[in-house]
Scaffold this motif. Sequence first.
Motif, short mmCIF file in Angstrom:
data_model
loop_
_atom_site.label_atom_id
_atom_site.label_comp_id
_atom_site.label_asym_id
_atom_site.label_seq_id
_atom_site.Cartn_x
_atom_site.Cartn_y
_atom_site.Cartn_z
N ASP A 187 -64.55 -24.96 66.69
CA ASP A 187 -64.91 -26.11 65.90
C ASP A 187 -66.40 -26.41 65.83
O ASP A 187 -66.99 -27.05 65.30
CB ASP A 187 -64.26 -27.23 66.73
CG ASP A 187 -62.91 -27.56 66.53
OD1 ASP A 187 -62.46 -26.95 65.29
OD2 ASP A 187 -62.11 -28.40 67.11
N LYS A 190 -67.50 -24.96 61.93
CA LYS A 190 -66.42 -25.24 61.08
C LYS A 190 -66.85 -24.36 59.44
O LYS A 190 -67.77 -24.87 59.16
CB LYS A 190 -66.07 -26.83 60.77
CG LYS A 190 -65.53 -27.30 61.86
CD LYS A 190 -64.92 -28.86 61.47
CE LYS A 190 -64.37 -29.38 62.84
NZ LYS A 190 -64.69 -30.79 62.96
N SER A 210 -72.15 -23.71 59.64
CA SER A 210 -71.12 -24.52 59.26
C SER A 210 -71.20 -25.16 57.61
O SER A 210 -72.24 -25.00 57.33
CB SER A 210 -71.08 -25.91 60.21
OG SER A 210 -70.47 -25.72 61.43
N GLU A 214 -72.27 -30.86 59.02
CA GLU A 214 -72.18 -30.84 60.44
C GLU A 214 -73.68 -30.76 60.98
O GLU A 214 -74.46 -30.26 60.42
CB GLU A 214 -71.40 -29.35 60.78
CG GLU A 214 -70.11 -29.30 60.33
CD GLU A 214 -69.18 -30.14 61.08
OE1 GLU A 214 -69.15 -30.16 62.33
OE2 GLU A 214 -68.03 -30.99 60.64
N ASN A 322 -60.64 -19.54 56.45
CA ASN A 322 -60.83 -21.04 56.52
C ASN A 322 -59.71 -21.96 56.13
O ASN A 322 -59.75 -23.15 56.48
CB ASN A 322 -61.92 -21.67 55.36
CG ASN A 322 -63.47 -21.26 55.84
OD1 ASN A 322 -63.72 -20.55 56.95
ND2 ASN A 322 -64.44 -21.22 54.66
#
Length: 380
Positions: A187, A190, A210, A214, A322
């Motif tokens: 996480d 991402k 990311s 983010e 993804n």
Amino acid sequence: MNNVAIIGAGPAGLSTALKLKELGVEATVFEEHEHIGEPVHCSVLISKKGLDELGTPPGESLLNEIKGAKIFSPNGTMLTVKKKETVAYVVDRKKFDQALVRKARLYNIHVATDTKVIDVRNNTLFVQTSGRGELRKAEYVVGADGANSTVRHLLGLNPPKESYVHTMQATCSGKFDDKMVQVHFGDFAKGFFAWVVPLSKERAKIGLGSTLGENVSENLKKFISEKFSGTRPFQYDSALIPCGAPLEGITKGNLALVGDAAFQTKATTGGGVVFGMKAGNVLGETIADVLKNKAQISDYEKRMEPLNKELKLHWKLRRYANSLRNEEIDSLFKKLKEKGIEEFLEKEGNMDEPGKFVGKLTTNPKYFFMMGTALKFLRS
Ligand SMILES: Cc1cc2nc3c(=O)[nH]c(=O)nc-3n(C[C@H](O)[C@H](O)[C@H](O)COP(=O)(O)OP(=O)(O)OC[C@H]3O[C@@H](n4cnc5c(N)ncnc54)[C@H](O)[C@@H]3O)c2cc1C
């Protein structure tokens, strides 16, 4: 009037200029920064095979040689892929770009630094040299101006913001396995991943990417403190990576795009040096043919098809990765490990051309279990 004006003295622009010169066409390269290769936004990992094919040995830019990768799923399941021979070079990116410029100047290619191209209207370029406005003329204009390309806007191509990965990277001191890169999914990164690229046993680039939105700076600090508590980050840089399918419609009138400007980056890893340089060679050949043999500038797009085929596969693999939730990645890693993926990749893995091993993977009964979801993306 120049034959060709190339905007951007990165690997893609300089390769285009060198190929044009080899074919007897004069080009001028415009670079907005005063010093070539600065600022550096790159993890500097370049496939050995790619540079061999380009005939561009790393020379004095070489910092380290890499034999493999440790890849971690979100829960820490690790896949290790290690070859006996060197698979990638870690280079000093500033020295790498500077060597290309030296070569260009040796061949009498004019590289104008501290010269920013503000606008292009047909054959006229509006440039700013050391803060002073000037006009330049060129028959053809190449946008090799990177991820935030101005020329791309002039072509009417405006990829959505989701097509970029926002990266933050730190040069760190500590203790590292200098022959292995690391890739971490989770996480904290991402839509992409976090990486460790060792420059030596004592230094590494640790970074993450990311999808936009983010807080990559906070995520990186947390990632480093949680997973590499013994390391000391001392220099940060941040930049965008184009992450999508290679763009279409990259020629119009007398304009053409190459490199990051055209999204010629591997969406799996974000690496764009080898593909940008190969595309530069294709574009240089095409423009030389346009000027000498009455070819069309749009032929560049047709000639890019073999390279684009691989780039599109990188994009499909990225979309597949993804689409998976963390638990799905964990379970996939576990199953792949059980089915001997590490040995398979050790033999068949290829950093630049996934087409070479994905075909073998899809026809190997051991890996049929993952075909349901994977095939959906590979066929799309
Ligand atoms: C964090 C990070 C890590 C990466 N790691 C790797 C890696 O390990 N391996 C790899 O292969 N790739 C990596 N990449 C990608 C790689 O850096 C790019 O794909 C590559 O630099 C693209 O080359 P280019 O010539 O297309 O563009 P660039 O190298 O970006 O060069 C574009 C040039 O154009 C100039 N310019 C822009 N606008 C103008 C203007 N208007 N007028 C004049 N000049 C202008 C810029 O100053 C720049 O010098 C990474 C990227 C990032 C962000």
